[in-house]
Design an enzyme around this catalytic site. Structure first.
Site, PDB file in Angstrom:
ATOM      1  N   GLU A 108       0.823  -1.194   0.000  1.00  0.00           N
ATOM      2  CA  GLU A 108       0.000   0.000   0.000  1.00  0.00           C
ATOM      3  C   GLU A 108       0.862   1.251   0.000  1.00  0.00           C
ATOM      4  O   GLU A 108       1.971   1.257   0.507  1.00  0.00           O
ATOM      5  CB  GLU A 108      -0.919   0.001   1.225  1.00  0.00           C
ATOM      6  CG  GLU A 108      -2.099  -0.900   0.984  1.00  0.00           C
ATOM      7  CD  GLU A 108      -2.866  -1.209   2.238  1.00  0.00           C
ATOM      8  OE1 GLU A 108      -2.395  -0.844   3.338  1.00  0.00           O
ATOM      9  OE2 GLU A 108      -3.941  -1.816   2.112  1.00  0.00           O
ATOM     10  N   CYS A 113       3.485   8.389   1.596  1.00  0.00           N
ATOM     11  CA  CYS A 113       4.166   7.352   2.375  1.00  0.00           C
ATOM     12  C   CYS A 113       4.387   6.141   1.489  1.00  0.00           C
ATOM     13  O   CYS A 113       3.433   5.582   0.947  1.00  0.00           O
ATOM     14  CB  CYS A 113       3.332   6.952   3.583  1.00  0.00           C
ATOM     15  SG  CYS A 113       3.254   8.246   4.805  1.00  0.00           S
ATOM     16  N   CYS A 169       7.323  -6.601   7.153  1.00  0.00           N
ATOM     17  CA  CYS A 169       8.466  -5.913   7.768  1.00  0.00           C
ATOM     18  C   CYS A 169       9.354  -6.939   8.438  1.00  0.00           C
ATOM     19  O   CYS A 169       8.897  -7.941   8.955  1.00  0.00           O
ATOM     20  CB  CYS A 169       7.992  -4.890   8.803  1.00  0.00           C
ATOM     21  SG  CYS A 169       9.362  -4.073   9.653  1.00  0.00           S
ATOM     22  N   CYS A 173       7.707  -5.084  16.056  1.00  0.00           N
ATOM     23  CA  CYS A 173       7.261  -4.172  17.107  1.00  0.00           C
ATOM     24  C   CYS A 173       5.874  -4.616  17.586  1.00  0.00           C
ATOM     25  O   CYS A 173       5.002  -4.906  16.777  1.00  0.00           O
ATOM     26  CB  CYS A 173       7.235  -2.739  16.594  1.00  0.00           C
ATOM     27  SG  CYS A 173       8.861  -2.206  16.021  1.00  0.00           S
ATOM     28  N   CYS A 221       2.572  -2.780  16.424  1.00  0.00           N
ATOM     29  CA  CYS A 221       2.424  -2.495  14.987  1.00  0.00           C
ATOM     30  C   CYS A 221       1.852  -3.703  14.275  1.00  0.00           C
ATOM     31  O   CYS A 221       2.373  -4.813  14.405  1.00  0.00           O
ATOM     32  CB  CYS A 221       3.792  -2.130  14.400  1.00  0.00           C
ATOM     33  SG  CYS A 221       3.771  -1.993  12.607  1.00  0.00           S
ATOM     34  N   SER A 223      11.769   6.126  15.379  1.00  0.00           N
ATOM     35  CA  SER A 223      10.639   5.659  16.182  1.00  0.00           C
ATOM     36  C   SER A 223      11.151   5.298  17.564  1.00  0.00           C
ATOM     37  O   SER A 223      11.625   4.197  17.784  1.00  0.00           O
ATOM     38  CB  SER A 223      10.000   4.447  15.510  1.00  0.00           C
ATOM     39  OG  SER A 223       9.497   4.834  14.253  1.00  0.00           O
ATOM     40  N   HIS A 258       9.530   5.898  20.981  1.00  0.00           N
ATOM     41  CA  HIS A 258       8.396   5.245  21.656  1.00  0.00           C
ATOM     42  C   HIS A 258       8.580   4.908  23.135  1.00  0.00           C
ATOM     43  O   HIS A 258       7.609   4.539  23.799  1.00  0.00           O
ATOM     44  CB  HIS A 258       7.947   3.971  20.930  1.00  0.00           C
ATOM     45  CG  HIS A 258       7.591   4.167  19.487  1.00  0.00           C
ATOM     46  ND1 HIS A 258       6.970   5.298  19.025  1.00  0.00           N
ATOM     47  CD2 HIS A 258       7.767   3.369  18.407  1.00  0.00           C
ATOM     48  CE1 HIS A 258       6.777   5.193  17.719  1.00  0.00           C
ATOM     49  NE2 HIS A 258       7.262   4.037  17.319  1.00  0.00           N
ATOM     50  N   CYS A 303      -0.730   5.163  10.425  1.00  0.00           N
ATOM     51  CA  CYS A 303       0.493   4.439  10.779  1.00  0.00           C
ATOM     52  C   CYS A 303       0.168   3.088  11.379  1.00  0.00           C
ATOM     53  O   CYS A 303      -0.663   2.974  12.260  1.00  0.00           O
ATOM     54  CB  CYS A 303       1.273   5.198  11.850  1.00  0.00           C
ATOM     55  SG  CYS A 303       1.742   6.811  11.357  1.00  0.00           S
TER      56      CYS A 303
END
Ligand code: SAH
Ligand code: SF4
Length: 400
Positions: A133, A146, A153, A157, A160, A255, A257, A375
């Site tokens: 996407e 984006c 990935c 995480c 996510c 990132s 966090h 996100c």
């Protein structure tokens, strides 16, 4: 044929709630019989021209012409290249294409965010193709795009959704640049200035392809997105942060966090390999930082996990001395997640502490939530959402 997911454990201890697990690509990219010229560097384009007999003395000029047609005019077939001789156009068309990823679906959010579902070939002919996407977020002056750099990935995480999916393969530079081409095709945006954001999945785990694609995107005689307007978002692949600085020269988003290793190990298991101190050292050494060129630190707001006011104060201390922006991202829920988004009041208080410490701390307004374009929601199977989750998402989209 699908093989069982292969994983390699890192050398770090695997005890604890979230061991660092790196997924290994299941597939390689096999170029099609007639490869696309999209995404080649100038030198690779010259080599492609050599294979069809363009004499050395002409190659530079031909590369220049094709580059212009491809990246300034958005040509979709060789016939459009009126400054290139008819014979050469025919020769090129017999051997190459100008194909971009195929658009399977387009969705437009109530806030104008657009999401394209793109199809990429799998490794084996006849096998189910892959889907990625690409999201365009319009803003008042321009917009942000984006891009995906991988199918799935490499990392895991815990907050996510992409992290829960297996990595299928890295994208090629052509497939990364192709996403910009698709967006410009669909937005009718050729010959106009725009801005881009190199992002999504873990770009620094596909470093060479991302670098080559971004160098094509930044080329001033083509797509011409200024490097200052290209932001690469990473969860902290420390060795490649330095490489991004030296070899791409784009802006960086990290990132973060969490402010302590214990918590970050849980949220971003890669932290077990590259802990906070190492990560921030790499940030401090990132070339070209100044007040006008800051590193963006992303901080996802997770209720009762990383959102205490003590965390906010610790965050400010931690980043002291680094030209930084802090982006607070409200957590976007997905089916089956154990996390919740912090309460709005808490996000505001957290943001106030950061603001009072001298940082502009915009809370990143989630965009495109109704089409799962926010996100961590990319490539979420929306049909798998329960009616309740769907309602919750819609309610959040409307109240933000
Ligand atoms: N892999 C890269 C870039 C893609 S994710 C990275 O991790 O930086 C882009 C941003 O969205 C990252 O800051 C990521 O941590 C964040 N993110 C992932 N899932 C999210 C979720 N469910 N809600 C809010 N932000 C999320
Ligand atoms: Fe990968 Fe980024 Fe998701 Fe982590 S947050 S799993 S690095 S896409």
């Amino acid at each position: 044929m699908t093989e069982p997911l292969q994983t390699t454990s890192s050398t770090m201890p695997t005890a604890g709630p979230a061991p660092f697990v790196e997924k290994t690509p299941l597939e390689r990219y096999l170029p099609p019989a007639e490869p696309s010229l999209v995404g080649l560097s100038r030198a690779q384009l010259a080599e492609a021209l050599a294979t069809v007999g363009v004499p050395p003395a002409q190659r530079k000029m031909r590369v220049q012409q094709i580059w212009h047609w491809l990246y300034v005019r958005g040509a979709r077939d060789f016939d459009a290249m009126s400054s290139v001789s008819k014979e050469l156009r025919a020769t090129l068309a017999a051997r190459f294409t100008l194909a971009r990823p195929e658009v399977v679906a387009e969705q437009t959010s109530t806030d104008g965010t657009r999401k394209w579902l793109l199809r990429l070939p799998g490794e084996h002919a006849g096998e189910r193709p892959h889907e990625i996407e690409c999201v365009y977020i319009p803003e008042t002056d321009r917009g942000t795009l984006c891009l995906s750099s991988q199918v799935g990935c490499t990392l895991t995480c815990s907050f996510c959704h992409t992290g829960t999916q297996r990595l299928v393969r890295n994208l090629t530079p052509g497939e990364i640049v192709g996403q910009i081409m698709v967006a410009r095709d669909r937005l009718g945006d050729w010959l106009r200035a725009a801005r881009g954001r190199g992002n999504a999945r873990e770009p620094l785990y596909n470093f060479e392809a991302v670098r080559d694609a971004l160098l094509v995107a930044a080329d001033g005689e083509g797509i011409a997105i200024s490097k200052r307007r290209i932001t690469l978002s990473t969860s902290g692949v420390v060795p490649n942060i330095a490489r991004a600085g030296a070899e791409i020269g784009c802006m960086l988003a990290v990132s973060l966090h969490a402010v302590r290793d214990e918590r970050r190990n849980e949220l971003v298991p890669l932290n077990r390999k590259y802990p906070i101190e190492q990560l921030l050292d790499a940030c401090r050494n990132y070339p070209g930082l100044s007040n006008a060129r800051r590193i963006t630190f992303e901080y996802v707001m997770l209720k009762d996990v990383n959102d205490s006011l003590a965390d906010a104060k610790a965050l400010v201390k931690l980043l002291a001395g680094i030209p930084a922006k802090i982006n607070l991202i409200p957590f976007n829920p997905w089916p089956g997640t154990r996390y919740e988004c912090s309460d709005w009041e808490r996000i505001e208080k957290f943001s106030e502490i950061i603001f009072n410490a001298g940082y502009a701390s915009p809370v990143r307004t989630p965009r495109g939530r109704d089409i799962l374009a926010a996100c961590g929601q990319l490539k979420s199977a929306s049909e798998k959402l329960s009616a309740r989750e769907r309602l919750a998402l819609r309610a959040m989209a409307m109240t933000d």
